[in-house]
Design a protein around this motif. Structure first.
Motif, mmCIF file in Angstrom:
data_model
loop_
_atom_site.group_PDB
_atom_site.id
_atom_site.type_symbol
_atom_site.label_atom_id
_atom_site.label_comp_id
_atom_site.label_asym_id
_atom_site.label_seq_id
_atom_site.Cartn_x
_atom_site.Cartn_y
_atom_site.Cartn_z
ATOM 1 N N GLY A 184 0.781 -1.153 0.001
ATOM 2 C CA GLY A 184 0.115 -0.003 0.063
ATOM 3 C C GLY A 184 0.774 1.369 -0.086
ATOM 4 N N GLN A 185 0.415 2.171 1.027
ATOM 5 C CA GLN A 185 0.889 3.483 0.870
ATOM 6 C C GLN A 185 2.513 3.558 1.173
ATOM 7 N N VAL A 192 -10.422 -3.552 4.704
ATOM 8 C CA VAL A 192 -11.693 -3.854 4.556
ATOM 9 C C VAL A 192 -12.234 -5.326 4.804
ATOM 10 N N ILE A 193 -13.211 -5.678 5.223
ATOM 11 C CA ILE A 193 -13.983 -7.010 5.379
ATOM 12 C C ILE A 193 -15.224 -6.634 5.069
ATOM 13 N N ARG A 224 -11.546 -9.996 2.189
ATOM 14 C CA ARG A 224 -10.570 -9.403 2.870
ATOM 15 C C ARG A 224 -9.740 -8.516 2.179
ATOM 16 N N ILE A 225 -9.383 -7.356 2.431
ATOM 17 C CA ILE A 225 -8.424 -6.436 1.839
ATOM 18 C C ILE A 225 -7.380 -5.800 2.904
ATOM 19 N N ASP A 226 -6.194 -5.695 2.782
ATOM 20 C CA ASP A 226 -5.354 -5.221 3.820
ATOM 21 C C ASP A 226 -4.387 -4.452 2.904
ATOM 22 N N MET A 234 2.672 -9.393 0.215
ATOM 23 C CA MET A 234 1.970 -9.138 -1.199
ATOM 24 C C MET A 234 1.247 -10.524 -1.289
ATOM 25 N N GLY A 235 0.017 -10.524 -1.803
ATOM 26 C CA GLY A 235 -0.857 -11.594 -2.072
ATOM 27 C C GLY A 235 -2.156 -11.429 -2.391
ATOM 28 N N LEU A 236 -2.670 -12.191 -3.299
ATOM 29 C CA LEU A 236 -4.012 -12.409 -3.823
ATOM 30 C C LEU A 236 -4.468 -13.903 -4.069
ATOM 31 N N THR A 237 -5.429 -14.376 -2.962
ATOM 32 C CA THR A 237 -5.747 -15.703 -3.217
ATOM 33 C C THR A 237 -7.407 -15.693 -3.100
#
Length: 312
Positions: A152-153, A208-209, A222-224, A230-233
């Motif tokens: 992120g930032q 976010v949930i 779920r987003i963090d 780093m991940g996207l599953t």
């Protein structure tokens, strides 16, 4: 015939994702770039700047550069003007996600004349492993979980400080990463009904949930954006406990039948390649995956949004 390509907004997203694709594409020539900082734009273009019109004027970009295809890579709140102007000039337009910073702007763009020439850069629906994931899914209802984490930032602040401005960005993690996450979910499972959404802050959230209901079953998103990982599953767990996993970070589909590995190591470029190929009329262009037809197991359930806050 070689097509003329132009870009509005020469920032990091254009440099990392769009520029490598267009400079390697034999059907395109980069002819024009428009940015509020012409010197910075030339620096981003590097060797590709030779012979390219670099201007701060959108009018000059369109009338002198005369691009056939335009990539709009400006901040979220600055998509509307260049998209509408490029469409009015007859160009095909690929806009960065999200389409706009608010619903009013997004609806204006979606309803504009020539909107059939407008696309949004959402690459994960084109990932080569999506068909393999669909094939590996067990029949019947399942519980769905999508987890998306980035630095992120901490990673983007030096070059995209507007991410922290709610008015310019349109929000935080949900509009930023949620655009990708929701598009992937819709591609695989169809349209959901929203149940609840919780964020960690008002204005620009980082976590976010969200709970959703798909015909296939319930889903948790779920987003963090402040994670160190780093991940996207995307996981789907059947009633018998069997789990099928689409792991885009590792480039794998894991299921009871084994593991399928992706060949493309840069799937984030798939939508850009597909868009350019489609406009150029090249065969074998990217296609949207065929959606599986699901029957909702709780067809009588009513789901309504209930915003609340995640405790820090």
């Amino acid at each position: 015939m070689t097509l003329r390509y132009g870009v509005v907004g020469c920032g990091r997203v254009f440099q990392r994702y769009h520029l490598p694709v267009v400079t390697d594409h034999e059907d395109y020539t980069l002819v024009a770039a428009c940015d509020t900082d012409a010197d910075s734009a030339r620096s981003v273009l590097g060797a590709a700047a030779d012979g390219v019109l670099v201007t701060t004027s959108l009018e000059e970009f369109l009338t002198v550069g005369r691009p056939d295809v335009v990539a709009v890579c400006t901040p979220n709140d600055a998509h509307t003007e260049p998209v509408l102007a490029a469409l009015a000039a007859g160009a095909h337009v690929l806009c960065e996600k999200p389409l706009a910073a608010d619903l009013t702007q997004a609806r204006r763009l979606a309803g504009a004349a020539g909107a059939d020439r407008l696309a949004v850069n959402l690459p994960y629906r084109f990932h080569e492993l999506v068909p393999a994931f669909l094939k590996a899914l067990p029949e019947g209802p399942c519980e769905i979980t999508l987890t998306f984490t980035t630095a992120g930032q901490r990673l983007w602040r030096p070059v995209t400080n507007w991410y922290g401005d709610a008015a310019r960005a349109g929000g935080g993690a949900l509009v930023d990463l949620g655009a990708h996450a929701l598009d992937l979910l819709v591609t695989v499972f169809g349209r959901p009904r929203p149940v609840a959404c919780r964020v960690d802050a008002r204005g620009v959230e980082e976590r976010v949930i969200a709970d959703l209901e798909f015909p296939a079953g319930p889903a948790k998103l779920r987003i963090d954006r402040r994670s160190r990982v780093m991940g996207l599953t995307l996981e789907a767990t059947a009633a018998n406990g069997e789990t099928t996993v689409l792991d885009l970070r590792r480039g794998e589909v894991r299921s009871a039948a084994g593991t399928v590995t992706a060949e493309d190591r840069r799937p984030e470029l798939a939508a850009i390649r597909g868009f350019l190929d489609t406009v150029a009329g090249r065969p074998g262009t990217a296609r949207w995956p065929r959606l599986r037809r699901w029957r909702c197991r709780n067809s009588s359930r009513r789901c309504t949004p209930t915003p609340s806050a995640i405790r820090s």
